[in-house]
Write a protein that holds these residues in place. Structure first.
Motif, PDB file in Angstrom:
ATOM      1  N   ALA A  68     -36.151-118.259 -35.184  1.00 44.41           N
ATOM      2  CA  ALA A  68     -35.492-119.351 -34.450  1.00 44.41           C
ATOM      3  C   ALA A  68     -34.635-120.173 -35.398  1.00 44.41           C
ATOM      4  O   ALA A  68     -34.721-121.397 -35.423  1.00 44.41           O
ATOM      5  CB  ALA A  68     -36.523-120.227 -33.755  1.00 44.41           C
ATOM      6  N   THR A  69     -33.798-119.504 -36.177  1.00 42.82           N
ATOM      7  CA  THR A  69     -32.893-120.207 -37.078  1.00 42.82           C
ATOM      8  C   THR A  69     -31.677-120.695 -36.301  1.00 42.82           C
ATOM      9  O   THR A  69     -31.138-119.957 -35.475  1.00 42.82           O
ATOM     10  CB  THR A  69     -32.420-119.273 -38.209  1.00 42.82           C
ATOM     11  N   PRO A  70     -31.202-121.942 -36.528  1.00 41.07           N
ATOM     12  CA  PRO A  70     -29.989-122.413 -35.839  1.00 41.07           C
ATOM     13  C   PRO A  70     -28.818-121.462 -36.050  1.00 41.07           C
ATOM     14  O   PRO A  70     -28.653-120.871 -37.127  1.00 41.07           O
ATOM     15  CB  PRO A  70     -29.732-123.771 -36.507  1.00 41.07           C
ATOM     16  N   ALA A  71     -28.001-121.300 -35.025  1.00 44.67           N
ATOM     17  CA  ALA A  71     -26.913-120.326 -35.054  1.00 44.67           C
ATOM     18  C   ALA A  71     -25.939-120.577 -36.196  1.00 44.67           C
ATOM     19  O   ALA A  71     -25.462-119.633 -36.830  1.00 44.67           O
ATOM     20  CB  ALA A  71     -26.175-120.347 -33.716  1.00 44.67           C
ATOM     21  N   ALA A  72     -25.632-121.840 -36.478  1.00 42.88           N
ATOM     22  CA  ALA A  72     -24.647-122.150 -37.516  1.00 42.88           C
ATOM     23  C   ALA A  72     -25.095-121.642 -38.885  1.00 42.88           C
ATOM     24  O   ALA A  72     -24.283-121.187 -39.689  1.00 42.88           O
ATOM     25  CB  ALA A  72     -24.394-123.651 -37.567  1.00 42.88           C
ATOM     26  N   ILE A  73     -26.398-121.716 -39.157  1.00 40.84           N
ATOM     27  CA  ILE A  73     -26.916-121.255 -40.448  1.00 40.84           C
ATOM     28  C   ILE A  73     -26.709-119.756 -40.599  1.00 40.84           C
ATOM     29  O   ILE A  73     -26.507-119.245 -41.707  1.00 40.84           O
ATOM     30  CB  ILE A  73     -28.407-121.627 -40.569  1.00 40.84           C
ATOM     31  N   ARG A  74     -26.732-119.034 -39.479  1.00 44.92           N
ATOM     32  CA  ARG A  74     -26.518-117.590 -39.514  1.00 44.92           C
ATOM     33  C   ARG A  74     -25.039-117.229 -39.422  1.00 44.92           C
ATOM     34  O   ARG A  74     -24.683-116.045 -39.331  1.00 44.92           O
ATOM     35  CB  ARG A  74     -27.277-116.926 -38.368  1.00 44.92           C
ATOM     36  N   GLY A  75     -24.174-118.254 -39.408  1.00 43.61           N
ATOM     37  CA  GLY A  75     -22.740-117.992 -39.359  1.00 43.61           C
ATOM     38  C   GLY A  75     -22.228-117.669 -37.982  1.00 43.61           C
ATOM     39  O   GLY A  75     -21.115-117.151 -37.831  1.00 43.61           O
ATOM     40  N   LYS A  76     -23.016-117.992 -36.975  1.00 46.53           N
ATOM     41  CA  LYS A  76     -22.616-117.695 -35.610  1.00 46.53           C
ATOM     42  C   LYS A  76     -22.128-118.957 -34.931  1.00 46.53           C
ATOM     43  O   LYS A  76     -22.795-119.989 -34.972  1.00 46.53           O
ATOM     44  CB  LYS A  76     -23.797-117.108 -34.830  1.00 46.53           C
ATOM     45  N   GLY A  77     -20.959-118.877 -34.317  1.00 44.31           N
ATOM     46  CA  GLY A  77     -20.409-120.022 -33.620  1.00 44.31           C
ATOM     47  C   GLY A  77     -21.097-120.234 -32.291  1.00 44.31           C
ATOM     48  O   GLY A  77     -21.639-119.309 -31.681  1.00 44.31           O
ATOM     49  N   LYS A  78     -21.093-121.473 -31.822  1.00 47.41           N
ATOM     50  CA  LYS A  78     -21.709-121.811 -30.548  1.00 47.41           C
ATOM     51  C   LYS A  78     -20.678-121.707 -29.439  1.00 47.41           C
ATOM     52  O   LYS A  78     -19.569-122.200 -29.549  1.00 47.41           O
ATOM     53  CB  LYS A  78     -22.288-123.232 -30.595  1.00 47.41           C
ATOM     54  N   SER A  79     -21.065-121.062 -28.352  1.00 46.49           N
ATOM     55  CA  SER A  79     -20.178-120.940 -27.213  1.00 46.49           C
ATOM     56  C   SER A  79     -20.097-122.257 -26.460  1.00 46.49           C
ATOM     57  O   SER A  79     -21.097-122.923 -26.239  1.00 46.49           O
ATOM     58  CB  SER A  79     -20.667-119.835 -26.270  1.00 46.49           C
ATOM     59  N   SER A  80     -18.875-122.623 -26.083  1.00 46.17           N
ATOM     60  CA  SER A  80     -18.679-123.864 -25.335  1.00 46.17           C
ATOM     61  C   SER A  80     -18.602-123.628 -23.833  1.00 46.17           C
ATOM     62  O   SER A  80     -18.600-124.569 -23.050  1.00 46.17           O
ATOM     63  CB  SER A  80     -17.380-124.548 -25.800  1.00 46.17           C
ATOM     64  N   GLY A 117     -11.223-127.735 -31.398  1.00 43.25           N
ATOM     65  CA  GLY A 117     -12.525-127.407 -31.950  1.00 43.25           C
ATOM     66  C   GLY A 117     -12.486-126.582 -33.209  1.00 43.25           C
ATOM     67  O   GLY A 117     -13.511-126.384 -33.869  1.00 43.25           O
ATOM     68  N   GLN A 118     -11.294-126.090 -33.581  1.00 43.71           N
ATOM     69  CA  GLN A 118     -11.180-125.221 -34.750  1.00 43.71           C
ATOM     70  C   GLN A 118     -11.556-125.949 -36.039  1.00 43.71           C
ATOM     71  O   GLN A 118     -12.263-125.405 -36.887  1.00 43.71           O
ATOM     72  CB  GLN A 118      -9.751-124.678 -34.850  1.00 43.71           C
ATOM     73  N   GLU A 119     -11.083-127.179 -36.199  1.00 40.13           N
ATOM     74  CA  GLU A 119     -11.396-127.935 -37.411  1.00 40.13           C
ATOM     75  C   GLU A 119     -12.881-128.249 -37.501  1.00 40.13           C
ATOM     76  O   GLU A 119     -13.462-128.245 -38.590  1.00 40.13           O
ATOM     77  CB  GLU A 119     -10.580-129.231 -37.439  1.00 40.13           C
ATOM     78  N   LYS A 120     -13.496-128.493 -36.361  1.00 43.87           N
ATOM     79  CA  LYS A 120     -14.932-128.758 -36.357  1.00 43.87           C
ATOM     80  C   LYS A 120     -15.708-127.522 -36.783  1.00 43.87           C
ATOM     81  O   LYS A 120     -16.712-127.610 -37.510  1.00 43.87           O
ATOM     82  CB  LYS A 120     -15.374-129.215 -34.966  1.00 43.87           C
ATOM     83  N   LEU A 121     -15.250-126.344 -36.331  1.00 43.32           N
ATOM     84  CA  LEU A 121     -15.888-125.097 -36.737  1.00 43.32           C
ATOM     85  C   LEU A 121     -15.814-124.908 -38.246  1.00 43.32           C
ATOM     86  O   LEU A 121     -16.791-124.509 -38.893  1.00 43.32           O
ATOM     87  CB  LEU A 121     -15.232-123.912 -36.028  1.00 43.32           C
ATOM     88  N   LYS A 122     -14.648-125.200 -38.812  1.00 45.66           N
ATOM     89  CA  LYS A 122     -14.473-125.045 -40.260  1.00 45.66           C
ATOM     90  C   LYS A 122     -15.338-126.039 -41.028  1.00 45.66           C
ATOM     91  O   LYS A 122     -15.912-125.694 -42.063  1.00 45.66           O
ATOM     92  CB  LYS A 122     -12.998-125.233 -40.618  1.00 45.66           C
ATOM     93  N   ALA A 123     -15.424-127.265 -40.533  1.00 45.87           N
ATOM     94  CA  ALA A 123     -16.240-128.275 -41.202  1.00 45.87           C
ATOM     95  C   ALA A 123     -17.715-127.890 -41.163  1.00 45.87           C
ATOM     96  O   ALA A 123     -18.453-128.062 -42.142  1.00 45.87           O
ATOM     97  CB  ALA A 123     -16.019-129.637 -40.551  1.00 45.87           C
ATOM     98  N   THR A 124     -18.146-127.352 -40.023  1.00 41.49           N
ATOM     99  CA  THR A 124     -19.540-126.909 -39.904  1.00 41.49           C
ATOM    100  C   THR A 124     -19.826-125.772 -40.865  1.00 41.49           C
ATOM    101  O   THR A 124     -20.869-125.753 -41.536  1.00 41.49           O
ATOM    102  CB  THR A 124     -19.840-126.464 -38.464  1.00 41.49           C
ATOM    103  N   ARG A 125     -18.897-124.807 -40.959  1.00 45.00           N
ATOM    104  CA  ARG A 125     -19.092-123.685 -41.875  1.00 45.00           C
ATOM    105  C   ARG A 125     -19.170-124.161 -43.331  1.00 45.00           C
ATOM    106  O   ARG A 125     -19.997-123.676 -44.116  1.00 45.00           O
ATOM    107  CB  ARG A 125     -17.964-122.659 -41.709  1.00 45.00           C
ATOM    108  N   LYS A 133     -14.800-118.000 -36.143  1.00 43.33           N
ATOM    109  CA  LYS A 133     -13.931-117.649 -35.027  1.00 43.33           C
ATOM    110  C   LYS A 133     -14.302-118.460 -33.797  1.00 43.33           C
ATOM    111  O   LYS A 133     -15.486-118.611 -33.485  1.00 43.33           O
ATOM    112  CB  LYS A 133     -14.043-116.148 -34.697  1.00 43.33           C
ATOM    113  N   SER A 134     -13.274-118.936 -33.130  1.00 46.18           N
ATOM    114  CA  SER A 134     -13.484-119.609 -31.853  1.00 46.18           C
ATOM    115  C   SER A 134     -13.517-118.561 -30.748  1.00 46.18           C
ATOM    116  O   SER A 134     -13.250-117.378 -30.982  1.00 46.18           O
ATOM    117  CB  SER A 134     -12.354-120.613 -31.597  1.00 46.18           C
ATOM    118  N   GLU A 135     -13.839-118.986 -29.531  1.00 52.34           N
ATOM    119  CA  GLU A 135     -13.835-118.057 -28.403  1.00 52.34           C
ATOM    120  C   GLU A 135     -12.427-117.509 -28.171  1.00 52.34           C
ATOM    121  O   GLU A 135     -12.260-116.356 -27.758  1.00 52.34           O
ATOM    122  CB  GLU A 135     -14.339-118.763 -27.148  1.00 52.34           C
ATOM    123  N   TYR A 136     -11.421-118.326 -28.470  1.00 48.76           N
ATOM    124  CA  TYR A 136     -10.033-117.870 -28.348  1.00 48.76           C
ATOM    125  C   TYR A 136      -9.772-116.731 -29.334  1.00 48.76           C
ATOM    126  O   TYR A 136      -9.140-115.724 -28.987  1.00 48.76           O
ATOM    127  CB  TYR A 136      -9.081-119.033 -28.598  1.00 48.76           C
TER     128      TYR A 136
END
Length: 382
Positions: free
Chosen positions: A230-242, A295-303, A340-343
């Motif tokens: 049950a590791t959070p998705a971000a730690i595994r490098g997986k983006g969250k679907s919106s 949301g792209q910048e937020k994804l990069k900041a999270t990574r 990667k975003s959903e786009y």
């Protein structure tokens, strides 16, 4: 109007006063994602490094009136074809189960105690939920009965003697609608929980609550002999679907129809959301016009934060003498997928299917005379 006050900073002539400039001073360092001194944390780290299959716990909605709650129970028990397991340990089956549960849980009494009226057609429903709809799922190949047993333990631990609940197992081998969506291939349990307890306490589900529930469900599966993490998705490098679950399910139905027999009578209604995203991808390929993706910048900041956390984990492991595990962390970091975003995912799929892409582009009039040069090899010859 209140009188403005001026703050006075007392200092002598040689004092710098308020030092508002950082002068390049280093901020707080990132914290390790896992604690080398905790056996439980180290076990979680090893499961993550070994890429043990992850559990999914998701709130998919909830009924705001008795009719909606009854309709959802009809959906999950396939209108009486599947058994419903209640919080009292009973197995119920039949077309009247949904109506029985709504009456037994006194949902009509709860809604009559409210002050808000039902919304008018076209208005947003802001009434509080009567029930929460939760899905507990595991990847394909997991024993369905183990998933059900873990879901039972999870529900008892969190809701027994407080909130009424019922659940239905969707086993790919017995679910009559398993072929309708991709998610139907995974063993999962639909859990319906009454939002208001028997003593009047309301169940609030927050973001942190879901992570705690994931960890509880994963532990319950491990107790059943099923490896689960049950590791959070971000730690595994997986983006969250919106996108909402209903949107994903509709897109799955469209794709299932496209790759199947394509019976015109069962053809799903076109998705306006998906069509809009396709238009944006085509516009970028043909004209180089990239859409505004906030949301792209937020994804990069999270990574970036995740990478810093992994590096801090590596350093903490080496300091504690776990050099072998630290090397595994280094290898794990190298295998993290790109952000990667959903786009971006949709764009990759379209570029990979050239026949469909060319057909789609052939139906669109170019917005400029010449497409962008770096994508010329992707476009049909004019």
């Amino acid at each position: 109007m209140p009188k403005k006050r001026t703050a006075v900073v007392a200092r002598d002539k040689t004092s710098p006063g308020l030092d508002l400039i950082s002068r390049g001073r280093k901020g707080p360092s990132a914290r390790p994602l896992f604690n080398p001194t905790s056996p439980k944390s180290m076990a979680s780290l090893q499961r993550t490094l070994d890429r043990v299959q992850e559990v999914m716990v998701k709130v998919t909605g909830g009924g705001r009136d008795p009719e909606t709650a009854e309709a959802h129970i009809d959906y999950i028990d396939r209108k009486g074809e599947l058994e419903v397991l209640t919080d009292e340990g009973d197995f119920l089956k039949g077309k009247d189960v949904s109506a029985f549960l709504v009456k037994d849980w006194k949902l009509d009494t709860v809604i009559n105690q409210r002050h808000r009226e039902a919304p008018l057609p076209g208005e947003k429903d802001i009434r509080a939920k009567l029930v929460h709809n939760i899905v507990l799922s595991m990847p394909q190949g997991t024993p369905p009965q183990s998933v059900l047993a873990a879901a039972q333990f999870f529900a008892r631990e969190n809701f027994s003697l407080s909130h009424r609940y019922a659940m239905v197992l969707h086993d790919p081998a017995t679910d009559p609608k398993r072929d309708k969506t991709e998610s139907g291939k995974n063993p999962h349990v639909h859990l319906v929980v009454k939002a208001v307890s028997e003593t009047g306490d309301r169940l609030y589900i927050r973001k942190d609550t879901l992570q705690v529930w994931r960890e509880q469900f994963a532990q319950a599966l491990r107790d059943q002999g099923v490896e689960a993490n049950a590791t959070p998705a971000a730690i595994r490098g997986k983006g969250k679907s919106s996108a909402k679950t209903s949107i994903h399910q509709h897109q799955e139905r469209i794709e299932h129809w496209r790759t199947g027999q394509q019976d015109e009578q069962s053809k799903p209604v076109a998705s306006t959301l998906l069509q809009g995203c396709v238009e944006q991808v085509i516009n970028e390929i043909m004209n180089g016009v990239k859409p505004d993706l906030p949301g792209q910048e937020k994804l990069k900041a999270t990574r970036l934060a995740v990478l810093e956390g992994w590096v801090a984990t590596e350093n903490a492991l080496r300091e504690a003498g776990f050099n072998k595990v630290a090397e595994q962390v280094v290898d794990f970091i190298k295998t993290l997928p790109p952000v990667k975003s959903e786009y971006d995912v949709l764009k990759d799929k379209m570029l990979a299917d050239m026949s469909r892409l060319q057909a789609a582009i052939g139906q669109k009039k170019p917005l400029i005379d010449k497409a962008v040069t770096h994508d010329d090899h992707l476009l049909p010859q004019r």
